[in-house]
Design an enzyme around this catalytic site. Structure first.
Site, PDB file in Angstrom:
ATOM      1  N   GLU A   1       8.747   0.818  -2.923  1.00  0.00           N
ATOM      2  CA  GLU A   1       7.595  -0.435  -2.914  1.00  0.00           C
ATOM      3  C   GLU A   1       8.443  -1.389  -3.485  1.00  0.00           C
ATOM      4  OE1 GLU A   1       3.692   0.125  -4.657  1.00  0.00           O
ATOM      5  OE2 GLU A   1       3.736   2.204  -4.211  1.00  0.00           O
TER       6      GLU A   1
ATOM      7  N   HIS B   1       0.833  -1.074   0.248  1.00  0.00           N
ATOM      8  CA  HIS B   1       0.007  -0.045  -0.050  1.00  0.00           C
ATOM      9  C   HIS B   1       1.185   1.156  -0.086  1.00  0.00           C
ATOM     10  CE1 HIS B   1      -3.395   2.290   0.643  1.00  0.00           C
ATOM     11  NE2 HIS B   1      -2.749   3.171   1.475  1.00  0.00           N
TER      12      HIS B   1
HETATM   13  C1  GAR Z   1       0.906   0.561  -6.370  1.00  0.00           C
HETATM   14  O1  GAR Z   1       1.531   2.007  -5.970  1.00  0.00           O
HETATM   15  C2  GAR Z   1       0.524  -0.167  -4.958  1.00  0.00           C
HETATM   16  O2  GAR Z   1       1.041   0.337  -4.009  1.00  0.00           O
HETATM   17  C3  GAR Z   1      -0.973   0.206  -5.063  1.00  0.00           C
HETATM   18  O3  GAR Z   1      -1.430   0.079  -6.521  1.00  0.00           O
HETATM   19  C4  GAR Z   1      -0.007   0.597  -7.280  1.00  0.00           C
HETATM   20  C5  GAR Z   1       0.077  -0.689  -8.418  1.00  0.00           C
HETATM   21  O4  GAR Z   1       1.216  -0.259  -9.177  1.00  0.00           O
HETATM   22  N1  GAR Z   1      -1.927  -0.383  -4.403  1.00  0.00           N
HETATM   23  C6  GAR Z   1      -3.075   0.231  -3.486  1.00  0.00           C
HETATM   24  O5  GAR Z   1      -3.381   1.264  -3.641  1.00  0.00           O
HETATM   25  C7  GAR Z   1      -3.469  -0.863  -2.639  1.00  0.00           C
HETATM   26  N2  GAR Z   1      -4.325  -0.259  -1.717  1.00  0.00           N
HETATM   27  P1  GAR Z   1       1.845  -1.539 -10.026  1.00  0.00           P
HETATM   28  O6  GAR Z   1       0.611  -2.225 -10.965  1.00  0.00           O
HETATM   29  O7  GAR Z   1       2.679  -0.910 -10.908  1.00  0.00           O
HETATM   30  O8  GAR Z   1       2.359  -2.394  -9.225  1.00  0.00           O
END
Ligand code: GAR
Length: 215
Positions: free
Chosen positions: A177, A112
């Site tokens: 992340e 998150h």
């Molecule tokens: C990421 O920033 C993740 O932290 C967020 O969605 C994005 C996915 O990016 N998740 C949330 O907000 C969950 N509550 P990605 O498809 O490039 O990994």
């Protein structure tokens, strides 16, 4: 060689976190192996990333199910058929039922984009900017039925800079992340996480472990 734990990744979009997990699991020393990438969205670029890496993919389109319970049951069947033992949510934009979450209790991770418990939900970067906080970041946690809650494993801090907008801040957070998600998966897959009274202990030390800006 020790057995690597089979992992399923659920996503809805671009899958940069999936890519970070794929890259980390390519190392023979990583204790997890991604055996399935599952999406509710057939057009998710994350599926293409999986195919390029030679990982099996599946699509379970939520629009083909009348309710969440039957959709989640379909997810469960696909995960079980693939032999998945740990689930990683990586930008999966569906709310999961309590039954599904409980079936994966302490075996399902989420990333998150905030320093939880701050900024659960959406638009975390804009809300952090609106509040004028100096520190923002990201969290990997075990999933519970309540939104963006559950025992936290790892967090990484990023500074909020005066010139930031939501996009620049999101980019800086995303970079971190990609560091903490593979690291948290490694901890869980190697059996180094124990949960007691809803606190995740990492090698016996209560979490979350916080990676500061210094390193
Ligand atoms: C990421 O920033 C993740 O932290 C967020 O969605 C994005 C996915 O990016 N998740 C949330 O907000 C969950 N509550 P990605 O498809 O490039 O990994």
């Amino acid at each position: 060689m020790t057995r690597r734990i089979p992992v399923g990744v659920l996503l809805s979009g671009g899958g940069t976190n999936l890519q970070a997990l794929i890259d980390a699991c390519a190392s023979p020393t990583h204790p997890a192996e991604i055996v399935l990438v599952l999406s509710n969205n057939a057009d998710a670029y994350g599926l293409e990333r999986a195919r390029k890496a030679g990982i099996a993919t599946a699509v379970v389109n939520h629009r083909e199910y009348s309710d969440r319970v039957t959709f989640d049951a379909a997810l469960q069947t696909v995960l079980e058929d693939a032999g998945v033992e740990i689930v990683c949510l990586a930008g999966f934009l569906r709310i999961l039922t309590e039954g599904f979450v409980e079936a994966w209790r302490d075996r399902m991770l989420n990333i998150h984009p905030s320093l939880l418990p701050a900024y659960k939900g959406l638009e975390t970067h804009q809300r952090a900017l609106d509040d004028g906080v100096a520190l923002h970041g990201c969290t990997v946690h075990l999933v519970r039925a309540d939104l963006d809650s559950g025992p936290m494993l790892l967090q990484a801090e990023v500074p909020v800079l005066p010139e930031d907008d939501a996009a620049t801040l999101a980019t800086r957070v995303l970079y971190r992340e990609h560091e903490i998600y593979p690291a948290a998966l490694s901890l869980l897959a190697s059996g180094r996480i124990k949960v007691e009274d809803e606190v995740a202990f990492i090698d016996g030390v209560p979490g979350p472990k916080r990676l500061t800006m210094a390193g």
